[in-house]
Design an enzyme around this catalytic site. Structure first.
Site, PDB file in Angstrom:
ATOM      1  N   ARG A  49      46.313 -43.034  46.985  1.00 13.45           N
ATOM      2  CA  ARG A  49      46.003 -43.868  45.825  1.00 13.45           C
ATOM      3  C   ARG A  49      46.974 -43.598  44.668  1.00 13.45           C
ATOM      4  O   ARG A  49      47.450 -44.518  44.024  1.00 13.45           O
ATOM      5  CB  ARG A  49      44.572 -43.587  45.371  1.00 13.45           C
ATOM      6  N   ASP A 202      24.999 -39.378  57.316  1.00 13.52           N
ATOM      7  CA  ASP A 202      26.175 -38.901  58.048  1.00 13.52           C
ATOM      8  C   ASP A 202      25.814 -38.678  59.524  1.00 13.52           C
ATOM      9  O   ASP A 202      26.521 -39.150  60.429  1.00 13.52           O
ATOM     10  CB  ASP A 202      26.663 -37.590  57.398  1.00 13.52           C
ATOM     11  N   LYS A 206      26.953 -40.704  63.160  1.00 13.75           N
ATOM     12  CA  LYS A 206      27.467 -39.983  64.330  1.00 13.75           C
ATOM     13  C   LYS A 206      26.591 -40.249  65.550  1.00 13.75           C
ATOM     14  O   LYS A 206      27.099 -40.406  66.669  1.00 13.75           O
ATOM     15  CB  LYS A 206      27.538 -38.483  64.018  1.00 13.75           C
TER      16      LYS A 206
HETATM   17  N1  HSE Z   1      29.721 -33.836  55.813  1.00 13.49           N
HETATM   18  C1  HSE Z   1      29.785 -33.497  57.184  1.00 13.49           C
HETATM   19  C2  HSE Z   1      28.993 -32.241  57.459  1.00 13.49           C
HETATM   20  C3  HSE Z   1      31.191 -33.266  57.694  1.00 13.49           C
HETATM   21  O1  HSE Z   1      28.390 -31.655  56.570  1.00 13.49           O
HETATM   22  O2  HSE Z   1      28.965 -31.839  58.616  1.00 13.49           O
HETATM   23  C4  HSE Z   1      31.946 -34.508  57.956  1.00 13.49           C
HETATM   24  O3  HSE Z   1      31.352 -35.290  58.933  1.00 13.49           O
END
Ligand code: HSE
Length: 434
Positions: A49, A202, A206
């Protein structure tokens, strides 16, 4: 095919902790990589950026115009920016033009993998994303390639290091959630805004990626049932400890077979009590571990560092080498495999087991009333333990497997019983007691 001078030209989008490690290896280990690939890898440009904020990077490679870099004469685009827009557009452009894409972007993949895969399929471009799940751990390639001839039935694991660190610390210190999160932030184990981690977003992204690969079915993040760890109390951890169990935030992806033989897929992220003897119970701190069950291979476990600059760069570079080798050989890597197209089963219909800890009045007939609530919802009890207090008793009930909605309804009914003073802890359980 590689460029005229035989090199494979790479565009790097984003240069934070992972990108700078990728850059370092591409420059320092250029000869070694060239020997492994059979062609030189040339870093053609790095989009950031603010180029003026990166005095440590080769200045002639820096640009603020990621779109133009993607459109330029590059063979592979490595994306380490994250987020959906404008990255989605850039990667679609790259794929449509036949450029290989290597990305760690779990949010994008878990929402838009269908259009990315379609673009890659039409042009014949590679799409690799090993770094999007579980950092350094080679996991997607085993699911996508090594186990491609097997039938995977379950993928279950710890895929978020932040929440694993917090739960491990709560287990070892007995402290509450808020204090432990504060400490994790202070030590740099939790982001300034920890929402994506602690609320399970997150891990859900996944889980969607893992379920899609394991079951040859498109599963998006919105298909994944998601619960975070903010509701876990010191009492929950203590209740688990009494049963020689511990609490982990697990991503669980399963192939579920109904009585009539029809199959579906279930994907969920929520806290789970597991026995301390379970392989995943020993995974502490910021580490990740994923357990895979397949018909022929049996049980497999993958363990390692799930985040961080160098570990994640390892996964990115592995993908980059694969994409570059394909360029040199004139072939391509595996395409999306979504042929099974199994339906995603809603959480309410997914079989789970509950652990319920209650404070109840200690008098005749109490257990009968509690047991009746289970019977009403057709939930079978696996074990009951009672510990007497002065005027109340502590009752711990572990169920057999039942649809999650029936278990939830049972807990709701129990909470309304006059004889129940307090529902102390309710949590799903996995794994057999030893
Ligand atoms: N924020 C993620 C974690 C890492 O705490 O495992 C990246 O995927």
């Amino acid at each position: 095919m590689p460029g005229e001078d035989g090199s494979v030209r790479v565009a790097l989008l984003g240069c934070g902790t992972v990108g700078s490690e990728v850059t370092r290896v591409l420059i320092d280990d250029a000869d070694e990589l060239a020997a492994r690939i059979g062609a030189k890898v040339e870093l053609a440009g790095i989009a950031v950026r603010r180029p003026d904020k990166h005095p440590e990077l080769p200045q002639h490679l820096l640009t603020a115009d990621a779109g133009a870099l993607v459109e330029s004469d590059v063979d592979v685009v490595v994306e380490l920016i994250g987020g959906i827009e404008p990255v989605r557009d850039w990667l679609l452009t790259a794929l449509r033009k036949g450029k290989a894409v290597v990305t760690a972007n779990k949010a994008l993949l878990s929402e838009h993998s269908a259009e990315l895969a379609e673009a890659a399929g039409i042009s014949g471009a590679d799409l690799y994303y090993e770094a999007s799940v579980a950092g350094a751990i080679p996991l997607l390639r085993p699911l996508r390639e090594s186990l491609a001839g097997d039938r995977i039935t379950r993928v279950m694991g710890i895929v978020n290091g932040t929440t694993n660190y917090i739960l491990s610390a709560m287990d070892s210190t007995g402290a509450g959630y808020a204090d432990t999160l504060d400490e994790a932030s202070r030590l740099g184990y939790a982001e300034a805004d920890p929402t994506a981690d602690v609320d399970g977003y997150d891990a859900a992204s996944k889980a969607a990626i893992l379920a899609s690969l394991a079951f040859h079915t498109r599963v998006t993040a919105s298909d994944v049932h998601r619960e975070g760890i903010a509701g876990i109390s010191a009492s929950d951890i203590a209740a688990a400890r009494l049963l020689n169990r511990t609490v982990k935030l697990l991503a669980i992806c399963e192939r579920v077979q109904a009585d009539d033989g029809t199959e579906s897929v279930s994907a969920r992220v929520h806290p789970v009590m597991i026995p301390r003897t379970h392989q995943l119970a020993g995974v502490n701190g910021a580490f990740n571990a994923v357990y895979v069950e397949a018909d022929a291979a049996g049980e497999l476990m993958f363990y390692g560092q799930g985040a961080g600059g160098a570990p994640t760069a390892s996964a990115v570079l592995g993908d980059l080498v694969a994409a570059a080798r394909n360029r040199v050989a004139g072939g391509r890597g595996p395409r999306e495999s979504a042929h099974a197209a199994l339906p995603v089963r809603p959480m309410g219909q997914t079989p789970t087991r509950y652990h319920i800890s209650l404070d109840v009045a200690d008098r005749a007939g109490v257990l009968a009333q509690v047991a009746q609530a289970f019977a009403t919802h057709d939930v079978s009890i696996a074990a009951v333990r009672q510990r007497d207090r002065t005027s109340t008793a502590s009752l711990v009930i572990v169920t057999h497997s039942a649809p999650d909605a029936a278990l939830r309804a049972t807990v709701e009914e129990i909470g309304k019983l006059d004889v129940v003073r307090e529902v102390v802890s309710v949590m799903r359980v996995e794994g057999e007691d030893s």
